[in-house]
Design an enzyme around this catalytic site. Structure first.
Site, PDB file in Angstrom:
ATOM      1  N   HIS A  60       4.926  31.746  71.127  1.00  0.00           N
ATOM      2  CA  HIS A  60       4.043  31.433  72.258  1.00  0.00           C
ATOM      3  C   HIS A  60       3.362  32.719  72.722  1.00  0.00           C
ATOM      4  O   HIS A  60       3.868  33.418  73.606  1.00  0.00           O
ATOM      5  CB  HIS A  60       4.852  30.808  73.401  1.00  0.00           C
ATOM      6  CG  HIS A  60       4.017  30.282  74.529  1.00  0.00           C
ATOM      7  ND1 HIS A  60       4.001  28.949  74.876  1.00  0.00           N
ATOM      8  CD2 HIS A  60       3.176  30.897  75.399  1.00  0.00           C
ATOM      9  CE1 HIS A  60       3.190  28.775  75.916  1.00  0.00           C
ATOM     10  NE2 HIS A  60       2.678  29.960  76.256  1.00  0.00           N
ATOM     11  N   HIS A  62      -0.611  34.413  73.694  1.00  0.00           N
ATOM     12  CA  HIS A  62      -2.043  34.226  73.935  1.00  0.00           C
ATOM     13  C   HIS A  62      -2.804  35.302  73.159  1.00  0.00           C
ATOM     14  O   HIS A  62      -3.236  36.308  73.732  1.00  0.00           O
ATOM     15  CB  HIS A  62      -2.328  34.294  75.439  1.00  0.00           C
ATOM     16  CG  HIS A  62      -1.675  33.190  76.208  1.00  0.00           C
ATOM     17  ND1 HIS A  62      -2.253  31.950  76.377  1.00  0.00           N
ATOM     18  CD2 HIS A  62      -0.454  33.122  76.814  1.00  0.00           C
ATOM     19  CE1 HIS A  62      -1.443  31.165  77.064  1.00  0.00           C
ATOM     20  NE2 HIS A  62      -0.335  31.856  77.347  1.00  0.00           N
ATOM     21  N   GLY A  68      -9.042  33.202  82.521  1.00  0.00           N
ATOM     22  CA  GLY A  68      -9.156  33.767  83.859  1.00  0.00           C
ATOM     23  C   GLY A  68      -8.897  32.725  84.929  1.00  0.00           C
ATOM     24  O   GLY A  68      -9.306  31.583  84.798  1.00  0.00           O
ATOM     25  N   TYR A 129      -4.194  23.160  78.016  1.00  0.00           N
ATOM     26  CA  TYR A 129      -3.481  22.536  79.130  1.00  0.00           C
ATOM     27  C   TYR A 129      -3.830  21.060  79.303  1.00  0.00           C
ATOM     28  O   TYR A 129      -2.992  20.257  79.705  1.00  0.00           O
ATOM     29  CB  TYR A 129      -3.854  23.247  80.440  1.00  0.00           C
ATOM     30  CG  TYR A 129      -2.934  24.334  80.899  1.00  0.00           C
ATOM     31  CD1 TYR A 129      -2.472  25.298  80.026  1.00  0.00           C
ATOM     32  CD2 TYR A 129      -2.557  24.429  82.234  1.00  0.00           C
ATOM     33  CE1 TYR A 129      -1.656  26.318  80.462  1.00  0.00           C
ATOM     34  CE2 TYR A 129      -1.748  25.442  82.694  1.00  0.00           C
ATOM     35  CZ  TYR A 129      -1.296  26.391  81.798  1.00  0.00           C
ATOM     36  OH  TYR A 129      -0.488  27.394  82.234  1.00  0.00           O
ATOM     37  N   LYS A 154      -0.792  21.855  71.724  1.00  0.00           N
ATOM     38  CA  LYS A 154      -0.264  22.244  73.030  1.00  0.00           C
ATOM     39  C   LYS A 154      -0.791  21.283  74.103  1.00  0.00           C
ATOM     40  O   LYS A 154      -1.923  20.808  74.034  1.00  0.00           O
ATOM     41  CB  LYS A 154      -0.680  23.667  73.380  1.00  0.00           C
ATOM     42  CG  LYS A 154      -0.208  24.087  74.779  1.00  0.00           C
ATOM     43  CD  LYS A 154      -0.689  25.452  75.176  1.00  0.00           C
ATOM     44  CE  LYS A 154      -0.253  25.765  76.618  1.00  0.00           C
ATOM     45  NZ  LYS A 154      -0.622  27.115  77.040  1.00  0.00           N
ATOM     46  N   HIS A 193       3.738  23.040  77.796  1.00  0.00           N
ATOM     47  CA  HIS A 193       3.803  23.976  78.932  1.00  0.00           C
ATOM     48  C   HIS A 193       4.386  23.254  80.139  1.00  0.00           C
ATOM     49  O   HIS A 193       3.990  22.133  80.471  1.00  0.00           O
ATOM     50  CB  HIS A 193       2.404  24.495  79.262  1.00  0.00           C
ATOM     51  CG  HIS A 193       2.291  25.131  80.614  1.00  0.00           C
ATOM     52  ND1 HIS A 193       2.343  26.499  80.803  1.00  0.00           N
ATOM     53  CD2 HIS A 193       2.133  24.589  81.859  1.00  0.00           C
ATOM     54  CE1 HIS A 193       2.221  26.768  82.101  1.00  0.00           C
ATOM     55  NE2 HIS A 193       2.092  25.622  82.759  1.00  0.00           N
ATOM     56  N   HIS A 222       8.761  27.518  78.813  1.00  0.00           N
ATOM     57  CA  HIS A 222       8.898  28.029  80.186  1.00  0.00           C
ATOM     58  C   HIS A 222      10.067  27.354  80.897  1.00  0.00           C
ATOM     59  O   HIS A 222      10.038  27.151  82.119  1.00  0.00           O
ATOM     60  CB  HIS A 222       7.619  27.829  81.004  1.00  0.00           C
ATOM     61  CG  HIS A 222       6.366  28.255  80.331  1.00  0.00           C
ATOM     62  ND1 HIS A 222       6.285  29.410  79.573  1.00  0.00           N
ATOM     63  CD2 HIS A 222       5.132  27.685  80.287  1.00  0.00           C
ATOM     64  CE1 HIS A 222       5.049  29.544  79.100  1.00  0.00           C
ATOM     65  NE2 HIS A 222       4.340  28.505  79.517  1.00  0.00           N
ATOM     66  N   ASP A 277       5.331  34.431  75.997  1.00  0.00           N
ATOM     67  CA  ASP A 277       4.149  34.095  76.802  1.00  0.00           C
ATOM     68  C   ASP A 277       3.236  35.312  76.881  1.00  0.00           C
ATOM     69  O   ASP A 277       2.493  35.507  77.843  1.00  0.00           O
ATOM     70  CB  ASP A 277       4.554  33.610  78.190  1.00  0.00           C
ATOM     71  CG  ASP A 277       3.434  32.856  78.917  1.00  0.00           C
ATOM     72  OD1 ASP A 277       2.466  32.452  78.242  1.00  0.00           O
ATOM     73  OD2 ASP A 277       3.520  32.681  80.142  1.00  0.00           O
TER      74      ASP A 277
END
Length: 381
Positions: A60, A62, A68, A129, A154, A193, A222, A277
């Site tokens: 996991h 990025h 942002g 997301y 995801k 997530h 998480h 993460d």
């Protein structure tokens, strides 16, 4: 060109004692206590006093930077190769965060391919997301079938920034990753997530109870964000699910302490993983000016927390390192990764007697030597 590593204490991650490892190109071709190589050019490395573990897997990250959250200036940059190597990471899974608009799946794919060209192994997850799930092709399944590095999808739940997917919508995503996994022989995973909302993973537990054979396609991450969430994670693990504990994000306790709580509750270490993460933007408020500032979530915490398990919690190295080798390989269904054996990629990490990282090899290429990164990406100074 052959490379023979001699006199090394080998963990595969099982403890194999003092062994020799023979590499040919990208692969491990022989392991034994006394290898004899004749009639060919061999580079010999003496590993006396060192320990060898599999290359580390971070499932996991990025890799193109997190999205942002307070304007364009808060977009995080791409991760450079050297930062992954400094963390001992030889296999990485990249994904999008809150942002699937400025940060895009084609960008993620390009970065993934670039990291592979740099010499490590990189994979990606489609989606982000929210719903509808963005894809490169027309569906999640087709992304997995036709996009060579795509291994799953995801989605986010129990987060005020998510799209609040229903149980039926999650089941449709699982169906897509299963079909894509069947056809591409990649297995397939829905990586979830988790935010801090009180609903937690109730819906995932319901799915695991009602349709047990879907459990291995669900990867909640998480899970150490809150204590209540981890208690649900214990329940999910007892249903056969794998739970992922972030080492670089929000947490109710140090990740190694969370693992110990899981073990004490009866969760086998084989059903837990660490991921960093890493490279997400972490917001901090300047106490004097009130302005938002940002740091990058660190990539090195996975290894740091495993070492804490060994040194502070007295967990055997062969057990502790499962969290960042064989377990994420099993979770993400990365065949031939997370283990040292004949025929797999020569992904190796080397440690001194205090578990300080000394060397890294990825696909048969030396990336770190005596704690110094010697293979950097383009545009790194």
């Amino acid at each position: 060109m052959f490379t023979l590593i001699k006199n090394i204490h080998l963990y595969t991650p099982e403890d194999k004692g003092i062994q020799e490892i023979l590499l040919a190109g990208e692969k491990i071709v022989a392991i034994g206590d006394r290898l004899e190589i004749a009639g060919t050019e061999v580079k010999t490395i003496d590993g006396q006093g060192m320990t060898c573990m599999p290359g580390l897997i971070d499932q996991h990250v990025h890799v193109i930077g997190g999205g942002g959250q307070t304007g364009y200036f808060s977009l995080a940059p791409e991760v450079p190769l050297s930062k992954l190597i400094e963390a001992g990471t030889t296999t990485v899974v990249g994904l999008l965060g809150t942002d699937g608009f400025v940060k895009t799946l084609p960008q993620l794919y390009a970065k993934t391919k670039g990291l592979c060209q740099d010499g490590i192994s990189a994979y990606m997850l489609t989606g982000f997301y929210g719903l509808p799930t963005p894809t490169i092709t027309s569906s999640i399944a087709e992304d997995m079938i036709y996009i060579d590095r795509c291994i799953g999808c995801k989605i986010a739940i129990s987060d005020d920034r998510s799209s609040y997917p229903t149980k039926q919508e999650l089941l449709r995503i699982i169906q897509q990753v299963r079909l894509g996994g069947f056809t591409s022989a990649k297995g397939g995973i829905m990586h979830v997530h988790l935010g801090a909302l009180s609903t937690g993973i109730e819906v995932l537990i319901d799915i695991a109870r009602e349709i047990p054979n879907l459990t291995t396609y669900i990867s909640p991450t998480h899970m150490g964000r809150t204590h209540d969430l981890f208690l649900q994670g214990i329940e999910f693990a007892k249903l056969g699910g794998m739970i992922d504990i972030s080492t670089g994000g929000t947490k109710y306790a140090e990740p190694h302490e969370t693992v110990m709580e899981g073990l004490e509750a009866g969760v086998p270490i084989d059903l837990m993983t660490f991921s960093s993460d890493g490279n997400a933007g972490v917001r901090r408020k300047n106490a004097e000016t009130g302005e938002d500032t940002y740091l990058l979530a660190p990539l090195h915490k996975n290894l740091e927390q495993v070492v804490c398990l060994i040194k502070e919690d007295q967990i055997a190295p062969e057990e502790a390192f499962k969290l960042i080798t064989v377990n994420p390989a099993k979770n993400m269904k990365l065949h031939g990764k997370g283990r040292i054996s004949v025929g797999v990629d020569a992904d190796l990490t080397f440690f001194d007697d205090q578990w300080n990282l000394q060397g890294v090899w990825a696909r048969g290429i030396e990336m770190m030597h005596e704690r110094k990164v010697i293979k950097k990406g383009n545009f790194e100074q």
